[in-house]
Design an enzyme around this catalytic site. Structure first.
Site, mmCIF file in Angstrom:
data_model
loop_
_atom_site.group_PDB
_atom_site.id
_atom_site.type_symbol
_atom_site.label_atom_id
_atom_site.label_comp_id
_atom_site.label_asym_id
_atom_site.label_seq_id
_atom_site.Cartn_x
_atom_site.Cartn_y
_atom_site.Cartn_z
ATOM 1 N N PRO A 1 25.862 10.894 19.381
ATOM 2 C CA PRO A 1 25.523 9.905 20.385
ATOM 3 C C PRO A 1 24.362 8.993 20.012
ATOM 4 C CG PRO A 1 24.936 12.118 21.118
ATOM 5 C CD PRO A 1 25.762 12.273 19.884
ATOM 6 N N ASN A 2 24.548 7.735 20.331
ATOM 7 C CA ASN A 2 23.551 6.672 20.169
ATOM 8 C C ASN A 2 23.351 6.225 18.725
ATOM 9 O OD1 ASN A 2 22.818 6.467 23.006
ATOM 10 N ND2 ASN A 2 21.965 8.506 22.743
ATOM 11 N N ARG B 1 18.397 0.283 18.144
ATOM 12 C CA ARG B 1 17.777 1.362 18.891
ATOM 13 C C ARG B 1 16.425 1.746 18.285
ATOM 14 N NH1 ARG B 1 19.737 7.603 18.132
ATOM 15 N NH2 ARG B 1 18.532 8.426 19.857
ATOM 16 N N TYR C 1 13.932 4.627 14.028
ATOM 17 C CA TYR C 1 15.194 4.810 13.301
ATOM 18 C C TYR C 1 15.487 3.715 12.271
ATOM 19 C CZ TYR C 1 15.946 8.276 16.963
ATOM 20 O OH TYR C 1 15.811 9.356 17.790
ATOM 21 N N ASN D 1 24.939 14.617 11.982
ATOM 22 C CA ASN D 1 23.803 14.224 12.821
ATOM 23 C C ASN D 1 24.310 14.235 14.254
ATOM 24 O OD1 ASN D 1 21.681 13.147 14.212
ATOM 25 N ND2 ASN D 1 21.289 11.468 12.773
ATOM 26 N N ALA E 1 21.055 13.865 20.086
ATOM 27 C CA ALA E 1 20.395 14.730 21.067
ATOM 28 C C ALA E 1 21.188 16.006 21.358
ATOM 29 C CB ALA E 1 20.147 13.956 22.357
ATOM 30 N N GLU F 1 22.973 19.965 8.694
ATOM 31 C CA GLU F 1 22.426 19.197 9.825
ATOM 32 C C GLU F 1 21.440 18.174 9.285
ATOM 33 O OE1 GLU F 1 20.396 21.721 12.650
ATOM 34 O OE2 GLU F 1 19.214 20.042 13.406
ATOM 35 N N HIS G 1 18.867 14.606 10.209
ATOM 36 C CA HIS G 1 18.228 13.708 11.166
ATOM 37 C C HIS G 1 17.500 12.612 10.411
ATOM 38 C CE1 HIS G 1 19.130 16.442 14.396
ATOM 39 N NE2 HIS G 1 18.733 17.418 13.602
ATOM 40 N N ARG H 1 7.958 15.051 16.630
ATOM 41 C CA ARG H 1 8.158 14.200 17.812
ATOM 42 C C ARG H 1 7.976 15.043 19.087
ATOM 43 N NH1 ARG H 1 13.535 10.945 17.151
ATOM 44 N NH2 ARG H 1 12.609 9.893 18.964
HETATM 45 C C1 DQA Z 1 18.131 12.164 15.685
HETATM 46 C C2 DQA Z 1 17.009 12.927 16.387
HETATM 47 C C3 DQA Z 1 17.437 13.375 17.767
HETATM 48 O O1 DQA Z 1 16.375 14.072 18.422
HETATM 49 C C4 DQA Z 1 17.794 12.167 18.610
HETATM 50 O O2 DQA Z 1 18.242 12.575 19.886
HETATM 51 C C5 DQA Z 1 18.790 11.294 17.939
HETATM 52 C C6 DQA Z 1 18.630 11.009 16.520
HETATM 53 C C7 DQA Z 1 17.695 11.608 14.310
HETATM 54 O O3 DQA Z 1 18.561 11.243 13.526
HETATM 55 O O4 DQA Z 1 16.490 11.499 14.054
HETATM 56 O O5 DQA Z 1 19.683 10.741 18.573
HETATM 57 O O6 DQA Z 1 19.209 13.079 15.468
#
Ligand code: DQA
Length: 150
Positions: free
Chosen positions: A12-13, A20, A25, A76, A79, A100, A102, A109
């Site tokens: 998501p996102n 964003r 990011y 990835n 959240a 995994e 990020h 954070r």
């Molecule tokens: C993320 C870190 C997560 O906490 C966040 O909710 C994201 C992006 C990252 O790539 O840093 O959506 O996965």
């Protein structure tokens, strides 16, 4: 990793990359990330596919669908990382190694980002290196294929 095909799943996102929170990011888009990984995968002689969804169920279906098809998954989960037991169970349900990743350093954070409910069922977590987090994950799979792990 059993074959050279790797599935990169963004949750998501992550379709909002570039727009964003660029201070966290970066200014590059998801398309930029995918293009960068495709060119890196050519150097590694790996074959990449990409999926992105903002929905938990889709991510679960991508993971299930990877079995028998892909040698590894770079995930990835956004959240969902921090609370999706359903994605964790999906990873446990398939015989495909998952790394995994990020973009940001989730440990530097907010408190809630420090916990990953999926980390225990992955082969490892890479966090904080932007696009390089994904490249490093591909490098790990590549090294495993070569039998070149430390
Ligand atoms: C993320 C870190 C997560 O906490 C966040 O909710 C994201 C992006 C990252 O790539 O840093 O959506 O996965």
């Amino acid at each position: 990793m059993k074959n050279r095909k790797c599935l990169v799943i963004n949750g998501p996102n992550l379709n909002r990359l570039g727009k964003r929170e660029p201070g966290i990011y970066g200014a590059q888009t998801l398309e930029d990330l995918q293009a960068d990984l495709v060119s890196f995968s050519r150097e590694l002689l790996m074959d990449l596919s990409f999926e992105q969804s903002n929905n938990e169920g889709d991510i679960i279906d991508f993971i299930h669908g990877a079995e028998g098809e892909f040698g590894g998954i770079v995930l990835n989960a956004g959240a969902y990382t921090h609370y999706s037991y359903a994605i964790r169970d999906a990873i446990s349900s398939v015989d495909v190694p998952v790394i995994e990743v990020h973009l940001s350093n989730v440990h530097a954070r907010e408190e809630f980002r420090r916990e990953s409910v999926i980390a225990p069922v992955t082969i490892g977590q890479i966090s904080g290196f932007g696009f390089d987090s994904y490249r490093l994950a591909l490098q790990v799979f590549h090294n495993q294929l070569k039998g070149d792990t430390l």
